[in-house]
Design a protein around this motif. Structure first.
Motif, PDB file in Angstrom:
ATOM      1  N   ARG A 143      43.025  41.317  51.363  1.00  0.00           N
ATOM      2  CA  ARG A 143      43.108  42.727  51.288  1.00  0.00           C
ATOM      3  C   ARG A 143      41.945  43.599  51.874  1.00  0.00           C
ATOM      4  N   ASN A 144      42.034  44.387  52.927  1.00  0.00           N
ATOM      5  CA  ASN A 144      41.170  45.221  53.608  1.00  0.00           C
ATOM      6  C   ASN A 144      41.081  46.450  53.314  1.00  0.00           C
ATOM      7  N   TYR A 145      39.918  46.956  52.298  1.00  0.00           N
ATOM      8  CA  TYR A 145      40.056  48.249  51.827  1.00  0.00           C
ATOM      9  C   TYR A 145      39.479  49.366  52.575  1.00  0.00           C
ATOM     10  N   ARG A 146      38.590  48.993  53.694  1.00  0.00           N
ATOM     11  CA  ARG A 146      38.203  49.890  54.474  1.00  0.00           C
ATOM     12  C   ARG A 146      38.361  50.068  56.009  1.00  0.00           C
ATOM     13  N   GLY A 147      39.253  48.791  56.437  1.00  0.00           N
ATOM     14  CA  GLY A 147      39.606  48.872  57.674  1.00  0.00           C
ATOM     15  C   GLY A 147      38.713  48.445  58.728  1.00  0.00           C
ATOM     16  N   HIS A 148      37.066  48.509  58.356  1.00  0.00           N
ATOM     17  CA  HIS A 148      36.469  48.099  59.608  1.00  0.00           C
ATOM     18  C   HIS A 148      35.994  46.595  59.417  1.00  0.00           C
ATOM     19  N   ILE A 150      38.801  41.560  50.272  1.00  0.00           N
ATOM     20  CA  ILE A 150      38.867  40.727  49.262  1.00  0.00           C
ATOM     21  C   ILE A 150      39.557  39.654  49.833  1.00  0.00           C
ATOM     22  N   PHE A 151      39.215  38.332  49.633  1.00  0.00           N
ATOM     23  CA  PHE A 151      40.128  37.191  49.898  1.00  0.00           C
ATOM     24  C   PHE A 151      40.172  36.162  48.976  1.00  0.00           C
ATOM     25  N   ILE A 152      41.359  35.375  48.742  1.00  0.00           N
ATOM     26  CA  ILE A 152      41.353  34.416  47.909  1.00  0.00           C
ATOM     27  C   ILE A 152      41.732  33.076  48.934  1.00  0.00           C
ATOM     28  N   LEU A 181      39.800  27.494  43.604  1.00  0.00           N
ATOM     29  CA  LEU A 181      40.181  28.674  44.457  1.00  0.00           C
ATOM     30  C   LEU A 181      38.711  29.310  44.672  1.00  0.00           C
ATOM     31  N   TYR A 182      38.702  29.972  45.721  1.00  0.00           N
ATOM     32  CA  TYR A 182      37.217  30.866  46.017  1.00  0.00           C
ATOM     33  C   TYR A 182      37.830  32.027  46.177  1.00  0.00           C
ATOM     34  N   LEU A 183      37.311  33.133  45.348  1.00  0.00           N
ATOM     35  CA  LEU A 183      37.515  34.389  45.501  1.00  0.00           C
ATOM     36  C   LEU A 183      36.443  35.041  46.091  1.00  0.00           C
ATOM     37  N   VAL A 184      36.334  35.441  47.233  1.00  0.00           N
ATOM     38  CA  VAL A 184      35.418  35.858  48.431  1.00  0.00           C
ATOM     39  C   VAL A 184      35.499  37.579  48.548  1.00  0.00           C
ATOM     40  N   SER A 185      34.315  38.111  48.514  1.00  0.00           N
ATOM     41  CA  SER A 185      34.051  39.565  48.741  1.00  0.00           C
ATOM     42  C   SER A 185      33.419  39.465  50.039  1.00  0.00           C
ATOM     43  N   VAL A 186      33.784  40.373  50.948  1.00  0.00           N
ATOM     44  CA  VAL A 186      33.086  40.515  52.279  1.00  0.00           C
ATOM     45  C   VAL A 186      32.902  42.025  52.465  1.00  0.00           C
ATOM     46  N   THR A 187      31.713  42.472  52.932  1.00  0.00           N
ATOM     47  CA  THR A 187      31.227  43.600  52.978  1.00  0.00           C
ATOM     48  C   THR A 187      30.260  43.641  54.158  1.00  0.00           C
ATOM     49  N   ARG A 188      30.172  44.843  54.734  1.00  0.00           N
ATOM     50  CA  ARG A 188      29.103  44.949  56.036  1.00  0.00           C
ATOM     51  C   ARG A 188      28.268  45.904  55.719  1.00  0.00           C
TER      52      ARG A 188
END
Length: 422
Positions: free
Chosen positions: A19-24, A6-8, A65-72
């Protein structure tokens, strides 16, 4: 699965919180977000989902603000957006205003909230009332560890135990919005009813509530098909409602949260006549002036009254020298909106009112645009529902057996209520 990180970001794309929840996830990948967003906007492709070979960005924008979710991975994108909007709601309830300054002033609290809201990419406790019991803006002392509420680990995570009130009350509001589009000839082109049942619960203990509506499916299954009923579509419940019970016998059974919440929302695709019908006659005199004659007629029963009626009539952008005359209410010219607003505080059923407006026009004639803006009508009718939905009963069951007072109120208000002009 929700998100791996998650990024703000601020309006320029600078990272305020991450915040990196999975580490990858390579945290540097966020540097590609803003250039990719600007590239899509230049192409006229505004989308809340952006993709790169390394990952997928899903974002919501609130204020600056931008609330950005990042997923692979192949995440449930609907779950991602629901979670992001929930994060916005929680932050707003904590900081009142969610903007760059409030983010910078509350780094510690935000990191604590992000650790509780999501764990290893999965949403956890997202109820702000429960979070506020053990994450406060003042209490960050290392020697005093706040106790995790039992509600977090209970099956009923939305309500704490030990709640007590001297007077036990339940307030229930049935609020409906009419979304309607009609042409200048009076033909309804599109109409629907969007409703919600909102509650304010002030009850002691852990009560169970049972709500009965005049649901068409229930009435037909019990042999009361001819009774007055409504067919609800797209029903969405609060997490407290026992869905299995509703699917079996259409009973809405639940242990409510404390305070205010939305119990359910619904939609009805049905033909609805305009509750307040508008007739407009517009006379344009080339190079000199334009005159409006607006007639408003309430098409509901006399025992009901529409409150705070606002009729917004579009006018030419180059209009000036406004003059108004009306049989009721007041009229105000809003040049920044290129419109006039006719306000009527109280509009009883079966009544008809008239308003006239006169504007001067410049010497150069302004050609009418092909698509004319519609007249918009805003209003609220208490103790009245367009769909005919009714609360048949509201039962309160609590082991102590106390007496509680339920209060039910019906309100119809406009949603997107538009009438095309000639």
């Amino acid at each position: 699965m929700s998100s791996s990180a998650i990024f703000i970001l601020d309006a320029k794309g600078k990272v305020l919180i991450s915040r990196n929840y999975r580490g990858h996830i390579d945290m540097g990948v966020i540097d590609k977000f803003m250039p990719l967003l600007m590239e899509k906007e230049e192409e006229g492709l505004i989308t809340p989902i952006l993709q790169t070979p390394e990952c997928t960005f899903a974002y919501v924008k609130t204020n600056n603000l931008y609330l950005v979710s990042v997923t692979r991975s192949n995440a449930n994108i609907a779950l991602v957006f629901v979670f992001l909007h929930k994060v916005v709601q929680v932050f707003t309830e904590y900081f009142k205003e969610l903007e760059e300054e409030s983010i910078r002033d509350n780094f510690v609290v935000i990191y604590e909230l992000l650790d509780e809201l999501i764990d290893f990419g999965y949403p956890q406790t997202t109820d702000s009332k429960i979070l506020q019991e053990y994450i406060t803006q003042e209490g960050h002392k290392l020697e005093i560890q706040p106790r995790i509420p039992m509600a977090v680990t209970n099956a009923v995570s939305w309500r704490s135990e030990g709640i007590k009130y001297r007077k036990n009350e339940v307030f229930l509001d049935v609020i409906e919005s009419v979304n309607l589009l009609a042409n200048a000839n009076g033909n309804v082109l599109r109409s629907e009813i969007v409703g919600a049942i909102k509650m304010r619960v002030y009850l002691s203990g852990m009560p169970e509530l049972r709500l009965g509506l005049n649901d068409k499916v229930l009435f037909e299954s019990t042999g009361r098909g001819k009774s007055k009923s409504v067919e609800l579509e797209d029903v969405k419940f609060h997490q407290c409602v026992r869905l299995s019970r509703f699917e079996n016998d259409r009973t809405i059974s639940f242990i409510p949260p404390d305070g205010e919440f939305e119990l359910m929302s619904y939609r009805l695709n049905t033909h609805v006549k305009p509750l307040i019908w508008i007739e407009s006659v517009i006379e344009r005199h080339a190079h000199s002036r334009v005159e409006y004659m607006i007639k408003a007629k309430s098409q509901f029963k006399r025992r009901s009254t529409a409150n705070n009626v606002e009729i917004v009539i579009p006018v030419p952008a180059d209009a000036d020298s406004p003059k108004f005359k009306t049989t009721i209410g007041s009229v105000k010219y809003a040049p920044e909106q290129n419109a006039i607003t006719w306000t009527i505080k109280s509009f009883p059923g079966g009544k008809e009112y008239l308003m006239r407006a006169h504007f001067g026009l410049p010497s150069v004639e302004c050609e009418d645009s092909e698509g004319k803006p519609p007249i918009q009508v805003k209003f609220e009718i208490p103790y009245f529902t367009t769909s005919g939905i009714q609360v048949r009963y509201l039962k309160i069951i609590e082991k102590s057996g106390y007496q509680a007072l339920p209060w039910v109120r019906y309100i119809t208000q406009n949603g997107d209520y538009q009438l095309r002009t000639n």
